[in-house]
Scaffold this active site. Structure first.
Site, PDB file in Angstrom:
ATOM      1  CE1 TYR A 153       9.887  65.886  16.399  1.00 41.56           C
ATOM      2  CE2 TYR A 153       7.898  65.199  15.249  1.00 41.56           C
ATOM      3  CZ  TYR A 153       8.831  66.172  15.563  1.00 41.56           C
ATOM      4  OH  TYR A 153       8.699  67.436  15.039  1.00 41.56           O
ATOM      5  CG  ASP A 252       2.162  61.195  19.639  1.00 48.78           C
ATOM      6  OD1 ASP A 252       1.365  61.157  18.689  1.00 48.78           O
ATOM      7  OD2 ASP A 252       3.164  61.932  19.662  1.00 48.78           O
ATOM      8  CE  LYS A 279       2.254  63.228  11.447  1.00 48.81           C
ATOM      9  NZ  LYS A 279       3.354  63.826  10.732  1.00 48.81           N
TER      10      LYS A 279
END
Ligand code: PLP
Length: 443
Positions: A153, A252, A279
């Site tokens: 994802y 990522d 984040k």
């Protein structure tokens, strides 16, 4: 709805009347009363406030927050140092259409921490970061195709939504997965532009990359932090194979960056060409960032006209996110990372012992402080192993844990601990999980 869900759900309803009222009252002007990731049955809690390790819902119930805003709130809520940075920034103006000197210090901090970063650029979300990193890789190499892992994802733009959770009937052979478009409305050509790789199968990854190397700009690699057991030798193989075949590696770290000051890449011993962040880097505000090799990143430098590349955004590198993010990173010292990682190991080791003692067929996976709880005892190596898990106990266990005073992700996946947590918080969670599962099984 099964009997067990109904019974635990009834008790959930009884203690969350105000949440229900707010959910049902909602509004007909939003597209659904809760954003996608917030929705669960029978209805999502509405939170009133957060402080430290705790959340309080609008009915006054308190929870130990074991989700921490999709892993972003690594210091818990309202950390004094972060709040101080925010309160110092607010009176200077929220957005003034010019740099405010807040971006350079966090950029320097990131490049100092992460060996593979020569330069970095800040955006508003992880989605934007992966979008721009992929575009840069395509432009730099002059190749169109990208590769991603099945089940990986990377946010919500067309190419990275391919094969995030493909139905197994459409997914094709495990060693050469089909490219299955995800979100409705994606460009019909997107599946042809994305090569899908299987996790933890070095041989298949090498074969597929070699076969496609002439068209392949990059591999984007979500290590599935806290979701799959991460094998450093697999990540190292992906790095070697991409390098040997002239394919860029985009790593990522949007979830993983809390693992160590230098990111998960430092732990795995890999040096990606580009890395995406998000984040924790915004200290609780919307953020994304991407960075890496100077020869790639300098193509975005507006003082060097004629590169043909650009990246822009009204709120990119927002001063509040930059100030809060820097404060959060400064608190995320090597000692804080060690503490978090130790808590994560304590949790999964304790859960393992408890599952064995109570004869519960379940397992827990962690990468440092990010963890998931699964029902099933088969080895989890890739997306297909995850898809074969039993999901019937997930919802009742999640709801029963709420009643115990623990707020996890509602899938029990990609949950996250925070720095102010203690051993006794972890031990309490282990025992509460045992009781919650027993209750879910018994009803
Ligand atoms: C590994 C990973 N990459 C990318 C993203 C997308 O980030 P954002 O939600 O900020 O767009 C997420 C979001 O959860 C993620 O977990």
């Amino acid at each position: 709805m099964t009997q067990s869900v109904a019974t635990i759900a009834e008790s959930f309803r009884a203690r969350t009347a105000r949440s229900r009222e707010l959910y049902e009252g909602g509004t007909s002007y939003t597209a659904g009363p809760a954003k996608g990731a917030y929705y669960y049955r029978p209805y999502p809690l509405t939170m009133d406030r957060g402080e430290g390790t705790r959340l309080w819902d609008v009915d006054g119930n308190a929870y130990l927050d074991c989700a921490n805003h999709h892993t972003a709130q690594v210091l818990g809520h309202n950390h004094p140092r972060v709040m101080e940075a925010v309160y110092a920034q607010i009176p200077r103006g929220l957005a003034v259409g010019a740099p405010m000197g807040t971006e350079a210090p966090i950029a320097e901090e990131m490049c100092r921490r992460v060996d593979s970063l020569d330069r970095i650029r800040f955006v508003n979300s992880g989605t934007e970061a992966t979008l721009h990193a992929i575009r840069l890789a395509r432009g730099f190499t002059g190749k169109t195709k990208i590769a991603k892992f099945e089940g990986g994802y990377h946010g919500s733009h067309d190419p990275v939504e391919v094969s995030v959770a493909p139905p197994l009937a459409k997914a094709g052979p495990a060693h050469a997965p089909n490219s299955v478009p995800g979100a409705g409305g994606s460009s019909p050509s997107v599946a042809d532009e994305v090569l899908i790789l299987p996790y933890n199968d070095e041989e298949a990854v090498e074969r597929l990359i070699v076969e496609n190397r002439d068209d392949l700009a990059c591999v984007i690699f979500d290590p599935k932090c806290g979701i799959l057991r991460i094998r450093p030798e697999f990540a190292q193989a992906v790095r070697r194979i991409t390098r040997e075949n002239g394919v860029l590696l985009i790593f990522d770290e949007i979830v993983a960056f809390r693992t160590a000051p230098g990111g998960l890449q430092a732990v795995l011993g890999i040096d990606p060409d580009l890395t995406c962040f998000g984040k924790i880097v915004g200290g609780g505000f919307p953020v994304g960032a991407f960075g890496g090799r100077a020869d790639l990143m300098d193509l975005l430098d507006s003082s060097k006209p004629g590169t043909g590349f650009s990246q822009s955004g009204t709120f990119s590198a927002h001063p509040l996110a930059m100030a809060a993010g820097l404060a959060m990173l400064q608190e995320l010292t090597p000692e804080a990372c060690d503490h978090l990682n130790r808590l994560g190991d304590r949790l999964t080791n304790g859960l393992k012992r408890m599952f064995a003692r109570e004869r519960i067929v379940a397992q827990a996976v962690n990468t440092g402080s990010v963890f998931s709880i699964y029902f099933g005892d088969h080895e989890l190596r890739n997306y297909r192993d995850l898809a074969a898990l039993d999901s019937s106990l997930v919802s009742p266990t999640f709801l029963a844990l709420l009643e115990e005073g623990y707020f996890l992700g509602h899938t029990l996946g990609m949950c996250a601990l925070s720095v102010p947590m203690t051993d006794s918080d972890i031990d309490g969670l282990i025992e509460a999980t045992g009781r919650a599962i027993a209750r879910a099984q018994a009803e």
